[in-house]
Motif scaffolding. Sequence first.
Motif, short mmCIF file in Angstrom:
data_model
loop_
_atom_site.label_atom_id
_atom_site.label_comp_id
_atom_site.label_asym_id
_atom_site.label_seq_id
_atom_site.Cartn_x
_atom_site.Cartn_y
_atom_site.Cartn_z
N VAL A 47 -7.18 8.36 6.61
CA VAL A 47 -8.29 8.57 5.64
C VAL A 47 -7.67 9.27 4.75
O VAL A 47 -7.44 10.47 4.98
CB VAL A 47 -9.69 9.42 6.43
N THR A 48 -8.02 9.03 3.38
CA THR A 48 -7.32 9.68 2.21
C THR A 48 -8.40 10.76 1.73
O THR A 48 -9.55 10.76 1.92
CB THR A 48 -6.97 8.91 0.95
N GLU A 49 -8.11 11.53 0.56
CA GLU A 49 -8.89 12.49 0.24
C GLU A 49 -10.06 11.90 -0.50
O GLU A 49 -11.29 12.68 -0.58
CB GLU A 49 -8.14 13.64 -0.70
N VAL A 53 0.82 -1.24 0.07
CA VAL A 53 0.04 0.13 -0.05
C VAL A 53 1.00 1.24 0.05
O VAL A 53 1.91 1.31 0.72
CB VAL A 53 -0.79 0.08 1.22
N VAL A 54 0.75 2.01 -0.77
CA VAL A 54 1.12 3.50 -0.86
C VAL A 54 0.27 4.67 -0.77
O VAL A 54 -0.61 4.55 -1.66
CB VAL A 54 2.31 3.54 -2.18
N ILE A 55 0.80 5.32 0.27
CA ILE A 55 -0.44 6.43 0.21
C ILE A 55 0.39 7.91 0.23
O ILE A 55 1.33 8.09 1.22
CB ILE A 55 -1.13 6.67 1.82
N PRO A 56 0.37 8.79 -0.91
CA PRO A 56 1.26 9.96 -0.73
C PRO A 56 0.59 10.87 0.30
O PRO A 56 -0.74 10.87 0.77
CB PRO A 56 0.55 10.57 -2.14
N VAL A 57 1.38 11.35 1.16
CA VAL A 57 0.92 12.38 2.22
C VAL A 57 0.29 13.39 2.01
O VAL A 57 -0.64 13.66 2.64
CB VAL A 57 2.41 12.63 3.16
N LYS A 58 0.46 13.91 0.75
CA LYS A 58 -0.42 15.18 0.31
C LYS A 58 -1.87 14.59 0.22
O LYS A 58 -2.59 15.57 -0.02
CB LYS A 58 0.30 15.69 -0.92
N LYS A 59 -1.89 13.22 0.08
CA LYS A 59 -3.43 12.79 -0.26
C LYS A 59 -4.16 12.47 0.81
O LYS A 59 -5.33 12.11 1.02
CB LYS A 59 -3.40 11.74 -1.07
N ILE A 60 -3.36 12.57 2.30
CA ILE A 60 -3.99 12.21 3.39
C ILE A 60 -4.95 13.45 4.07
O ILE A 60 -4.35 14.57 4.14
CB ILE A 60 -2.85 11.89 4.54
#
Length: 198
Positions: A168-170, A141-148
């Motif tokens: 929770v993502t955008e 799983v990869v979640i860009p920090v700017k999308k959190i």
Amino acid sequence: MNSSLDSPCSSVSSPSSTTNNGRGDSKLGRIKKIGRTGSSFACRIRDHVKLGPKFSETVKGKLRLGARILKEGGRENIFKHIFGVGEGEELLKASQCYLSTTAGPIAGLLFISTQKVAFCSQRSITLQSSKGEFITTPYKVVIPVKKIKRANQSQNVEKPAQKYIEIVTEDNFEFWFMGFLRYEKAFMNLEKAISMVD
């Protein structure tokens, strides 16, 4: 048969607690206090191991992970190898934990960097490809920090020592991580990464 993994963390017995010299009770009190506070890390290890499907398999997995970390020269090298590193990106924290899925918790490493939150399972999982072939691959799983959108702390109501991190993502996807050995440090570094986003 009652396993030591099922016993409470703060139970402590001391032969000196049965003495009637007036000092036994205070010594027992100190021992119990140490049992509650000093063994919290031990409790976390116990809870971390209990999340796995079988104790022996979990321990074997931890040993394999430890060998892999040593072989690759540390967690930072594993992070670079699996996920790559962007320009100016810095790894803040790598934590052993579990990712909660509908199929049950998956053990692995959670990496928190200045640009992404990434998880890679300890063991590979088997998936069926679009061509009908079975492939074995690590669960990533990869979640860009700017999308959190937000990160929340949570705990089990019945067992407050069991703590969770919800991301929770955008686009309103939720990711739940649990079974941390160092929960506070992981959450602190996650907050740090989110605060660094422009």
